[in-house]
Design an enzyme around this catalytic site. Structure first.
Site, PDB file in Angstrom:
ATOM      1  NE  ARG A  74     -26.062   6.290  -4.353  1.00  0.00           N
ATOM      2  CZ  ARG A  74     -25.972   5.073  -4.872  1.00  0.00           C
ATOM      3  NH1 ARG A  74     -24.782   4.534  -5.132  1.00  0.00           N
ATOM      4  NH2 ARG A  74     -27.060   4.367  -5.098  1.00  0.00           N
ATOM      5  CE  LYS A 129       0.168   6.654 -14.635  1.00  0.00           C
ATOM      6  NZ  LYS A 129       0.357   5.988 -15.934  1.00  0.00           N
ATOM      7  CE  LYS A 141       7.259   8.574 -13.723  1.00  0.00           C
ATOM      8  NZ  LYS A 141       7.042   7.113 -13.789  1.00  0.00           N
ATOM      9  CD  GLU A 156      10.044   5.925 -16.591  1.00  0.00           C
ATOM     10  OE1 GLU A 156      10.119   6.693 -17.569  1.00  0.00           O
ATOM     11  OE2 GLU A 156       9.132   5.996 -15.742  1.00  0.00           O
ATOM     12  CG  ASP A 213       8.066   3.610 -19.229  1.00  0.00           C
ATOM     13  OD1 ASP A 213       6.965   3.222 -18.800  1.00  0.00           O
ATOM     14  OD2 ASP A 213       8.204   4.645 -19.913  1.00  0.00           O
TER      15      ASP A 213
END
Length: 281
Positions: free
Chosen positions: A102, A137, A169, A199, A221
């Site tokens: 597994r 992510k 960002k 960004e 973005d």
């Protein structure tokens, strides 16, 4: 793409997964049902088409369980597979094979899903210079292997961690008081060895960055393709342009055609499904 990591880098992750699955008392079903001296030959089969990833990890899982198992990888990481293909054979103790099954399949199915989705994105950018990259992510604790799977699919890696590069960002810009103060702080404090990305989500912000200087990469973005084309014209090769936000399979070809150098998508890792792989005796 060959992106093999040393086994010792991957072993702790696989060891933890095996320990989690074995629990307090180990594989009580196998120990109860299968005589300890039973020998068998098993196969990992592909039940869907895709691009393989996770064979190195599967091998580590089986060998951590039982170093005497004989393994042969028939379709390796980064190679395509079709339904019915045998990816790996495992021969030896049936109990050892069943106890590691597994964990090996969980890793391989998940990572093959990422590699396969990445390959679909990459295929749609052919004929352009755009490179497809992943993001941070990723599943906590699995970043290194998920990013490795992106490489197996023909993509490229963005930052591995917050310490890899300076990436300013929108929230950094807001907290710093604007683009100019943020870039000024980088110029004053950052190492000359560190690349800088910032960004922007509007063309006037891009114009400000280009005027001030100090960035190596500008992330566009959630811009429309028309805005991206205008950004490429404004930039005229001054900095590297990266597109991000709402990068889907239906849209990526149009984005790549705008002339941006990189296209980053969190979907490569956070939205990839598992490819169906099975272990059969």
């Amino acid at each position: 793409m060959n992106s093999r990591l040393p086994d010792l880098v991957l072993e702790p992750m696989v060891r933890n997964a095996l320990a989690e699955d074995l629990g307090t008392y180990g594989d009580i079903t196998t120990r109860t049902v299968i005589p300890g001296d039973t020998q068998y030959k098993a196969r990992i089969n592909a039940r869907e088409a895709g691009v393989v990833s996770g064979m190195q990890i599967a091998r580590i899982a089986f060998h951590l369980m039982d170093a005497s198992l004989k393994l042969e990888t028939l379709i390796d990481d980064g190679e395509p597979c079709k339904p019915g293909d045998v990816l790996m054979t495992i021969e030896g103790s049936a109990a050892s094979i069943l106890s590691a099954e597994r964990v090996a399949l969980n890793f391989a199915g998940r990572l093959t899903g990422i590699a396969s989705l990445t390959a679909q994105y990459v295929e749609l950018t052919k004929g352009t210079d755009a490179r497809v990259t992943c993001t941070r992510k990723t599943t906590p604790g699995l970043r290194i292997v998920e990013k490795q799977a992106v490489l197996h699919g023909g993509g490229f890696n963005h930052r591995f961690s917050l310490s890899d590069a300076i990436m300013i960002k929108d929230n950094h810009i807001a907290a710093a008081g604007g683009i100019a103060p943020a870039l000024a702080a980088v110029k004053a404090k950052a190492s000359h060895m560190m690349r800088v990305e910032i960004e922007v989500d509007r063309l006037d912000q891009l114009a400000e960055v280009l005027k001030i200087g100090g960035a190596d990469v500008v992330l566009l973005d959630n811009m429309s393709c028309d805005q991206m084309r205008e950004a490429v014209a404004m930039n005229d090769g001054s900095v590297v342009l990266e597109a991000s936000g709402n990068i889907t399979l239906t849209r990526i070809a149009e984005v790549a055609a705008t002339g941006v150098s990189y296209i980053s998508s969190g979907a490569l890792t956070h939205s990839a499904g598992c490819i169906d792989l099975g272990l059969d005796f």
